[in-house]
Write an enzyme that holds these catalytic residues in place. Sequence first.
Site, PDB file in Angstrom:
ATOM      1  N   TYR A  56     -10.097 -10.756  -7.103  1.00 23.95           N
ATOM      2  CA  TYR A  56      -9.322 -10.448  -8.052  1.00 23.95           C
ATOM      3  C   TYR A  56      -9.565 -11.797  -9.265  1.00 23.95           C
ATOM      4  CZ  TYR A  56      -6.648  -7.120  -5.995  1.00 23.95           C
ATOM      5  OH  TYR A  56      -6.088  -5.788  -5.380  1.00 23.95           O
TER       6      TYR A  56
ATOM      7  N   ARG B  54      -0.862  -1.693  -7.201  1.00 22.07           N
ATOM      8  CA  ARG B  54      -1.288  -2.727  -6.012  1.00 22.07           C
ATOM      9  C   ARG B  54      -2.187  -3.864  -6.957  1.00 22.07           C
ATOM     10  NH1 ARG B  54      -1.598  -4.210  -0.770  1.00 22.07           N
ATOM     11  NH2 ARG B  54      -3.700  -4.710   0.222  1.00 22.07           N
TER      12      ARG B  54
ATOM     13  N   HIS C  35      -2.632   2.759  -6.002  1.00 24.79           N
ATOM     14  CA  HIS C  35      -3.451   1.683  -5.786  1.00 24.79           C
ATOM     15  C   HIS C  35      -3.599   0.743  -6.849  1.00 24.79           C
ATOM     16  CE1 HIS C  35      -5.317  -0.250  -2.146  1.00 24.79           C
ATOM     17  NE2 HIS C  35      -6.519  -0.462  -2.894  1.00 24.79           N
TER      18      HIS C  35
ATOM     19  N   HIS D 228      -4.269  -8.822   3.255  1.00 24.74           N
ATOM     20  CA  HIS D 228      -5.656  -8.977   3.217  1.00 24.74           C
ATOM     21  C   HIS D 228      -5.907  -9.801   4.690  1.00 24.74           C
ATOM     22  CE1 HIS D 228      -6.594  -8.014  -1.171  1.00 24.74           C
ATOM     23  NE2 HIS D 228      -6.205  -6.759  -0.411  1.00 24.74           N
TER      24      HIS D 228
ATOM     25  N   LYS E 295      -2.008  -2.350   7.553  1.00 20.98           N
ATOM     26  CA  LYS E 295      -3.488  -1.917   7.631  1.00 20.98           C
ATOM     27  C   LYS E 295      -3.702  -3.035   8.758  1.00 20.98           C
ATOM     28  CE  LYS E 295      -7.845  -1.431   5.597  1.00 20.98           C
ATOM     29  NZ  LYS E 295      -8.627  -1.500   4.028  1.00 20.98           N
TER      30      LYS E 295
ATOM     31  N   ARG F  46       0.943  -1.091   0.103  1.00 17.56           N
ATOM     32  CA  ARG F  46       0.096  -0.012   0.216  1.00 17.56           C
ATOM     33  C   ARG F  46       0.976   1.141   0.040  1.00 17.56           C
ATOM     34  NH1 ARG F  46      -1.868  -3.457   3.745  1.00 17.56           N
ATOM     35  NH2 ARG F  46      -4.201  -4.454   3.241  1.00 17.56           N
TER      36      ARG F  46
END
Length: 318
Positions: free
Chosen positions: A289, A257, A254, A280, A184, A159
Amino acid sequence: MSNLPTPTVLLSRYFNHLKMNNWSATTISRRDYVLNKFITWSSERGIESVTEITPESLAAYRRWLYHYRNERTGKSLRFCTQASYLSTVAHWLAWLTEQGWINSDPSTGIELPKEEQRLPSSHLTIDEIETLLSSVDLTTPTGLRDRAILELFYATGMRRAELIALKLDDINHESGLAMIRQGKGRKDRVVPTGKRALGWLMKYLHDGRPALLDDDTQVIFLTSRGNAFHPVTLSQLVRSYLSAAGITKPGSCHMLRHTTATLMLEGGSDLRSIQTLLGHEQLNTTQIYTHVSIKRLREVHDKTHPGAKDRPPQSDTE
C-alpha cells in the site's frame, strides 16, 4: 509397488490428512481443483500412477502452465497462479513420499517462477466513497442493509467472506468492536467499526433486518429471502452501487478493502496498525500500500527534494 491405489484415491487420502490437521475447507477446495487438473493432465499423457511422475514430467507440466491460454479470454496464467499450482502439486508429492507411496519426491529442486510485484487494484477517493455511500435508498429494509454493508466494508477493511460470516454476537455495541472469527488462515481478530458504521449497523438491525428475517438465524446480513449472502451475490450488489454512483473503476468488495488501507495510510496510519486491521500475516503484504499512497509521497517530495521547487531558468547572461 504392488496394489498401488489410483491417484484419485491417494488424493482423497491426502485431503483427509489435511482435514485432520485443521486445514480450511476453502484451501482444501482450491487444492482439490488444482490437483484434479494435474491428474487429468497427467492421464492425458499416459501417466496413470503416481510412481510414473518424474522431474521431467513436472518440467513438462510447468511448460504447459506457462503456455496455457484461457479459451474464452485468451489470457495466460499469471506467474503467481503458476507458482501456486506448482507448489500445490509439490506439497502433494512430498506427502506421497512421506507416506511411502513413492520412493523419492520428483518435485525436489523444482524452481517456481518469480511472482509479479503488483499494485493493489483501484481504490476510491474520499469524495467517491462518500458519493457511493450517499447513493443508497434508505427507505427500504434492503437499503438500510446495503448502507450498513458499505459502511462496514469501508470502516473495517474486512474481506467479503468475513463480512458474510458475521453473527449478531460478533458485534460489541458498547465498545464498537467487531469480532472476525476464523478469517484467512483460520485466525480470529478484533477490529473497530467506527462510530458512523456502527450507527448504520444498529439502524439496520433495528429497522431493516426484522423485515428480512425468515428463519431464526444469527447471521447479520440477510438477502431478501432471509438467507446469508453468497460471495458472488454480494460482489454483484456492491458493483451495482458503484455503477449507479458513476464509478467505473474495476472491482467491488475488495476495492473497498483497498480503499480503507490506502486512505488510512494517506491519513498518517502506520503499516503495523493497517496490518492488524486487515489481518495480514506478513507485513510485506501490507507494504504494497505504500506504492499507492502517492499523495503522501508527493507531499514529502515537494518539501524535501531540491528540484521540486519552481525555480526560474537561469539566463545565459547572468
